[in-house]
Each structure stands twice: as structure tokens, then as C-alpha cells.
Design a protein around this motif. Structure first.
Motif, PDB file in Angstrom:
ATOM      1  N   ALA A  81      73.475 -31.937  29.905  1.00 30.43           N
ATOM      2  CA  ALA A  81      72.458 -32.108  30.973  1.00 30.43           C
ATOM      3  C   ALA A  81      72.375 -31.427  31.892  1.00 30.43           C
ATOM      4  O   ALA A  81      71.138 -31.137  32.184  1.00 30.43           O
ATOM      5  CB  ALA A  81      73.214 -33.231  31.626  1.00 30.43           C
ATOM      6  N   SER A  82      72.677 -31.062  33.226  1.00 28.77           N
ATOM      7  CA  SER A  82      72.783 -29.720  33.943  1.00 28.77           C
ATOM      8  C   SER A  82      71.741 -28.383  33.964  1.00 28.77           C
ATOM      9  O   SER A  82      71.842 -28.322  34.957  1.00 28.77           O
ATOM     10  CB  SER A  82      73.507 -30.177  35.259  1.00 28.77           C
ATOM     11  N   GLN A  83      72.874 -28.103  32.864  1.00 25.47           N
ATOM     12  CA  GLN A  83      72.636 -26.786  32.597  1.00 25.47           C
ATOM     13  C   GLN A  83      70.907 -25.788  32.819  1.00 25.47           C
ATOM     14  O   GLN A  83      71.228 -25.001  33.384  1.00 25.47           O
ATOM     15  CB  GLN A  83      73.099 -26.857  31.248  1.00 25.47           C
ATOM     16  N   LYS A  88      70.298 -21.177  36.385  1.00 22.97           N
ATOM     17  CA  LYS A  88      69.539 -20.500  36.443  1.00 22.97           C
ATOM     18  C   LYS A  88      69.736 -20.190  38.001  1.00 22.97           C
ATOM     19  O   LYS A  88      69.167 -18.774  38.591  1.00 22.97           O
ATOM     20  CB  LYS A  88      67.927 -20.458  36.606  1.00 22.97           C
ATOM     21  N   VAL A  89      70.768 -20.608  38.783  1.00 17.85           N
ATOM     22  CA  VAL A  89      71.125 -20.011  40.013  1.00 17.85           C
ATOM     23  C   VAL A  89      72.455 -19.221  40.413  1.00 17.85           C
ATOM     24  O   VAL A  89      73.374 -19.481  39.413  1.00 17.85           O
ATOM     25  CB  VAL A  89      71.840 -21.742  40.865  1.00 17.85           C
ATOM     26  N   THR A  90      72.439 -18.387  40.915  1.00 16.73           N
ATOM     27  CA  THR A  90      73.275 -17.979  40.694  1.00 16.73           C
ATOM     28  C   THR A  90      73.614 -16.792  42.057  1.00 16.73           C
ATOM     29  O   THR A  90      73.228 -16.916  43.023  1.00 16.73           O
ATOM     30  CB  THR A  90      73.521 -16.349  39.701  1.00 16.73           C
ATOM     31  N   LYS A 162      82.415 -22.504  38.886  1.00 17.67           N
ATOM     32  CA  LYS A 162      81.744 -22.009  37.843  1.00 17.67           C
ATOM     33  C   LYS A 162      82.457 -23.264  36.954  1.00 17.67           C
ATOM     34  O   LYS A 162      83.428 -23.774  36.365  1.00 17.67           O
ATOM     35  CB  LYS A 162      82.900 -21.489  37.265  1.00 17.67           C
ATOM     36  N   ILE A 163      81.540 -23.378  36.077  1.00 16.60           N
ATOM     37  CA  ILE A 163      81.402 -24.807  35.185  1.00 16.60           C
ATOM     38  C   ILE A 163      81.886 -23.759  33.099  1.00 16.60           C
ATOM     39  O   ILE A 163      80.723 -22.749  32.834  1.00 16.60           O
ATOM     40  CB  ILE A 163      80.318 -25.512  34.268  1.00 16.60           C
ATOM     41  N   VAL A 171      78.307 -24.109  39.688  1.00 18.48           N
ATOM     42  CA  VAL A 171      77.160 -24.719  40.326  1.00 18.48           C
ATOM     43  C   VAL A 171      77.150 -24.837  41.909  1.00 18.48           C
ATOM     44  O   VAL A 171      78.114 -24.614  42.313  1.00 18.48           O
ATOM     45  CB  VAL A 171      77.900 -26.530  39.871  1.00 18.48           C
ATOM     46  N   PRO A 172      76.110 -24.851  42.558  1.00 25.26           N
ATOM     47  CA  PRO A 172      76.204 -24.094  44.124  1.00 25.26           C
ATOM     48  C   PRO A 172      76.582 -24.953  45.228  1.00 25.26           C
ATOM     49  O   PRO A 172      75.913 -26.402  44.289  1.00 25.26           O
ATOM     50  CB  PRO A 172      74.763 -24.126  44.205  1.00 25.26           C
ATOM     51  N   GLU A 173      77.632 -25.017  45.860  1.00 24.43           N
ATOM     52  CA  GLU A 173      77.843 -26.335  46.550  1.00 24.43           C
ATOM     53  C   GLU A 173      77.832 -25.884  48.410  1.00 24.43           C
ATOM     54  O   GLU A 173      78.206 -24.412  47.704  1.00 24.43           O
ATOM     55  CB  GLU A 173      78.531 -26.991  46.768  1.00 24.43           C
ATOM     56  N   TYR A 174      77.145 -26.314  49.391  1.00 22.82           N
ATOM     57  CA  TYR A 174      77.730 -26.586  49.852  1.00 22.82           C
ATOM     58  C   TYR A 174      79.011 -25.986  51.300  1.00 22.82           C
ATOM     59  O   TYR A 174      79.128 -27.161  50.490  1.00 22.82           O
ATOM     60  CB  TYR A 174      76.896 -26.655  51.622  1.00 22.82           C
ATOM     61  N   VAL A 175      79.890 -25.255  51.864  1.00 21.76           N
ATOM     62  CA  VAL A 175      80.772 -25.527  52.031  1.00 21.76           C
ATOM     63  C   VAL A 175      81.507 -26.423  53.484  1.00 21.76           C
ATOM     64  O   VAL A 175      80.413 -26.216  54.351  1.00 21.76           O
ATOM     65  CB  VAL A 175      81.560 -24.133  52.695  1.00 21.76           C
TER      66      VAL A 175
END
Length: 217
Positions: A81-83, A88-90, A162-163, A171-175
Motif C-alpha cells: 500500500a505504501s510503495q 520513488k525515494v532512494t 530496505k523492504i 523507506v526513509p527514516e530519520y536516525v
């Protein structure tokens, strides 16, 4: 005419009867599982996440797909559902996407802010957050904005989860301060629309103070 290498089906399709299949192989690195039909040369391959699976009609091809790190072409079908947005984000284009998402965020929420808002702008952001529909696109844009703004305010970094679908995406996340990849998705539930505040994300107000500002009619 050569038989197709595989057939794409939904994991929960009535076409597939799990009782007719037995475990055949699993690859931890690709997170793919393969079961084999008990009487026919049919291999059922699926990932741990994702909506779709494959029927593969020979062992060699089934093992290649099971063990390969290369993406499998599913004719453009999106597997989660989120893809649609996240794919589009790398790591290579996130700075460019950050600019694009900010433009869309400003357009959809009807304001003109940067990723470093002042306190007056934060009040306006909170107001627009509560007045704007939280559909799939807007929640995605709001989550990304909050992550990028938090990252910049506290000098955090990006990390990418990585999914492992047939066509893996990141999926980008902040650390965060604990060194853990984080996002705001778990906080952006429909019930939070009445009180969510960017000031809480920035540590300016506490959770209790944010909840006390509930604007529910």
C-alpha cells in the motif's frame, strides 16, 4: 509456444490452495519462501511482505527467483500500500525528493513554509494540519515533512529500511537520539488530527500539553 516462466497471483487468491502445497525452500537474505505443489510441477513463491506471489513452473527458475537479489519484473504492479510514494525515494535522490515533497506539502496544505519554520509558522502549520484532509497522500507528505524538519533541527541523519518485496524499495527514516530509525507514521492516526502539533515533534511541548490542545468539537 513456450510456457510463461511464472504467473502473478494475489497471495490470498482463491486460485491458490495452501493445503495442496508443501514447504520446499526459504531464503533469509531475500525473505522469500517457496512451497511446491504436492503432485504438480508448480512452485509458489512469496515474500514476507507484499500482496502478490508467483506460480513458477520449473524448479530451476523457482530457485533462481527465490535466491536472486535482482528485482523481479511484475509488469509495474505495486506490491504494498505504501510503495506508490515510497518506492520513488532512494538514498541517491532523497535531497531532490525532499524539494519536490516540500512543494507538494505546501500546495496541499495551502501554505508556504520551509523545513525550518519559526514558532509563528508552527502555529500556522498546526492550524492547517487540522483543517486539511488526512488522505493517503497528505499523511505521506506530512510524515516526510516532519522527518525532514526534525532531521534538520537536531542535525540527525537519514537511514533507509530496505523492504524485501519482489521489487525491493527503501523507506526513509530519520536516525533519532538513540540511533534508531524513526518516523511519525504511528502518530499520524485519524484521531490525532484534532491535536497533533509540530511543536511536540520539535520537543517544544510535551505529549500532555499537545493532548490538552485537542480541538475536537
Amino acid at each position: 509456444m513456450a510456457q510463461q516462466k511464472f504467473k502473478i497471483i494475489k497471495c490470498n487468491s482463491d486460485e491458490h490452495d495452501p493445503s495442496e502445497f508443501a514447504f520446499f525452500a526459504y531464503n533469509e537474505e531475500t525473505s522469500r519462501t517457496c512451497t511446491k505443489h504436492k503432485t504438480k510441477e508448480i512452485y509458489f513463491i512469496r515474500t514476507m511482505v507484499g500482496t502478490y506471489a508467483l506460480y513458477v513452473y520449473n524448479k530451476e527458475e523457482a530457485m533462481r527467483i527465490l535466491n536472486s537479489q535482482e528485482p523481479v519484473d511484475l509488469n509495474g504492479i505495486l506490491e504494498t500500500a505504501s510503495q506508490e510514494e515510497v518506492e520513488k525515494v532512494t538514498p541517491e535522490n532523497i535531497d531532490q525528493k525532499s524539494v519536490e515533497f516540500l512543494e507538494r506539502f505546501n500546495k496541499n496544505f495551502k501554505f508556504n513554509v520551509t523545513y525550518t519554520p519559526d514558532e509563528k509558522e508552527m502555529d500556522f502549520i498546526d492550524e492547517r494540519i487540522r483543517k486539511t484532509v488526512w488522505n493517503k497522500e497528505n499523511v505521506f507528505l506530512l510524515n516526510f515533512y516532519l522527518m525532514e524538519a526534525t532531521k534538520r533541527k537536531f542535525n540527525f541523519n537519514w537511514t533507509f529500511q530496505k523492504i524485501l518485496t519482489f521489487n525491493p524499495f527503501y523507506v526513509p527514516e530519520y536516525v533519532d537520539r538513540m540511533g534508531i530509525g524513526s518516523s511519525y507514521y504511528s502518530f499520524l492516526k485519524p484521531s490525532a488530527k484534532n491535536y497533533f502539533s509540530i511543536k511536540w515533534a520539535f520537543g517544544i511541548i510535551s505529549t500532555k500539553e499537545m493532548m490538552d490542545n485537542n480541538t475536537k468539537p
